[in-house]
Design an enzyme around this catalytic site. Structure first.
Site, mmCIF file in Angstrom:
data_model
loop_
_atom_site.group_PDB
_atom_site.id
_atom_site.type_symbol
_atom_site.label_atom_id
_atom_site.label_comp_id
_atom_site.label_asym_id
_atom_site.label_seq_id
_atom_site.Cartn_x
_atom_site.Cartn_y
_atom_site.Cartn_z
ATOM 1 N N CYS A 86 -2.377 -10.530 2.189
ATOM 2 C CA CYS A 86 -1.404 -10.918 3.262
ATOM 3 C C CYS A 86 -0.574 -9.811 3.723
ATOM 4 O O CYS A 86 -0.547 -8.874 3.030
ATOM 5 C CB CYS A 86 -0.576 -12.170 2.736
ATOM 6 S SG CYS A 86 -1.335 -13.674 2.314
ATOM 7 N N ASP A 87 0.017 -9.988 4.855
ATOM 8 C CA ASP A 87 1.018 -9.028 5.353
ATOM 9 C C ASP A 87 2.369 -9.806 5.865
ATOM 10 O O ASP A 87 2.354 -10.763 6.459
ATOM 11 C CB ASP A 87 0.554 -8.165 6.264
ATOM 12 C CG ASP A 87 -0.756 -7.280 5.946
ATOM 13 O OD1 ASP A 87 -0.334 -6.284 5.561
ATOM 14 O OD2 ASP A 87 -1.864 -7.571 6.071
#
Length: 423
Positions: A11-12
């Protein structure tokens, strides 16, 4: 079209505060990158009061319930209890990321990082309180258990980004140990790696002793959490995250002083950087952007896709008000004999697709098989999202008076409007 890379990308998370934002607001955003077949649902849970001695069943573990839990809206993998990201009625947002550190991952079932996201939102009325909820539960119960709905375990430790109307915090963990950095201005992102160096605002009381006793820190000079606890040989997924982290930081700097919700949506849709993931094994399963005004008289607005691939999805607004209309179209079905809850776990599969997900899947297939019709549909979806953003911007600018009844139906109406274009 999905690429052939099956390396888990995870994820970011992003946050921007004044003076990097165009208005006096804090903006939070996250892409939840998950196994390609996993379904993400959006769930609203109202505030509740609980009795002394009550328990709460998380994904794997039962723990003591709090006396009161806040109303929350969550974007979560449909098979588990916690959440990848979400917000509460007090304007707190939290998202998590997977990391691998020098501390071994726990094979035993404990609290998932996604459980800690939900628990923090249900129990914390500020970003700092939410952080303290996570660290207290982490030290008491630990973190562990598989994070994927498959027989082969996929286990990681977690980093978190927490934000409210006034500040943000980065919280990074290694087993039961942790370090936190307070963010009061500017912008920050996290991407599947330890990023807190010497700028530690708060930490586990035994953190430095642990690093020293293991030979990870000499005990002399300044202490860097990332340097002490990062693996010498990074797994491929963390090496890949370095490029995304750098690209995300660069995109934030490019827009510094002018960042809006639309800016964050564009960043989350950026495929060239790898921030928007679309590979054979993993993809962006759900996305979220939240606008948290500094002015407490203005509502916080949270946008969710509830569908994969934000570049071909609609960010739909949600506002906490009384009498919220249920949105079953983004809720996955439940199962009496759920393979995620039976022991041994994950021995079979079930179809967790909710109604919006099914229709969106069909739309994605159209976009790939009929380019002309697909482009027309994509433009229609972009126009729908633009209408929602214009309405929410008018609300934040004070040019329209909010109607509680309309806000209560807002997310439902936006989901219904999107679904009509898929029929």
């Amino acid at each position: 079209m999905a690429g052939c890379d099956s390396t888990p990308s995870s994820c970011d998370c992003f946050v921007a505060l004044p003076p990097h934002t165009a208005a006096p607001v804090v903006i939070f955003g996250k892409n939840a990158d998950r196994p390609r077949s996993e379904v993400q649902e959006v769930l609203y849970v109202p505030a509740a009061t609980h009795q002394p001695g009550d328990k709460v069943r998380c994904t794997y573990l039962e723990i003591e319930q709090a006396e009161r839990t806040h109303a929350v809206v969550l974007s979560r993998p449909a098979w588990l209890w916690g959440a990848e990201m979400g917000a509460n009625e007090h304007g707190v947002c939290v998202g998590n990321e997977g990391v691998w550190t020098r501390e071994p991952v726990g094979q035993d079932e404990a609290l998932l990082g996604m459980d800690l996201v939900r628990l923090a939102l249900e129990r914390g009325s500020s970003a700092r309180e939410a952080l303290e909820v996570i660290t207290a539960l982490l030290e008491r119960y630990g973190q562990g258990g598989s994070c994927k709905e498959e027989p082969v375990p996929f286990i990681y430790h977690n980093t978190f980004l927490l934000a409210d109307r006034t500040e943000a915090w980065v919280l990074e963990t290694a087993g039961r140990y942790w370090a936190a950095q307070q963010i009061r201005e500017g912008s920050r992102n996290i991407s599947n790696q330890l990023s807190i160096g010497k700028e530690i605002t708060a930490e586990h009381p035994g953190l430095r002793q642990r690093a020293h006793s293991q030979g990870w820190w000499s005990g002399d000079g300044e202490f860097s959490f990332a340097q002490a606890f990062s693996l010498m040989q990074q797994p491929p997924r963390m090496e890949a995250a370095k490029a995304r982290y750098s690209a995300g930081r660069e995109l934030l700097q490019q827009h510094a002083g002018h960042i809006t919700a639309e800016t964050f949506m564009a960043i989350l849709r950026d495929k060239a950087s790898g921030i928007c993931v679309d590979t054979e094994g993993f993809r962006t399963a759900g996305s979220m952007v939240s606008v948290l005004p500094r002015d407490p008289a203005l509502p916080c607005i949270h946008f969710f896709t509830a569908t994969p691939d934000p570049s071909r999805s609609v960010f739909k607004p949600f506002v906490f008000v009384a009498g919220l209309k249920p949105v079953p179209q983004v809720r996955s079905p439940t199962f009496r004999n759920d393979p995620a809850k039976q022991i041994p776990r994950f021995q079979s599969t079930v179809d967790r697709r909710h109604e919006l997900y099914r229709r969106h899947q069909a739309a994605l297939e159209l976009m790939e098989s009929d380019q002309e019709q697909g482009q027309k549909l994509l433009q229609t979806l972009q126009d729908l999202e633009k209408q929602g953003l214009e309405g929410m911007n008018a609300l934040l600018e004070g040019t329209v008076v909010p109607c509680p009844e309309e806000l209560a139906d807002l997310f439902f109406d936006c989901v219904e409007a999107e679904m009509k274009f898929y029929m």
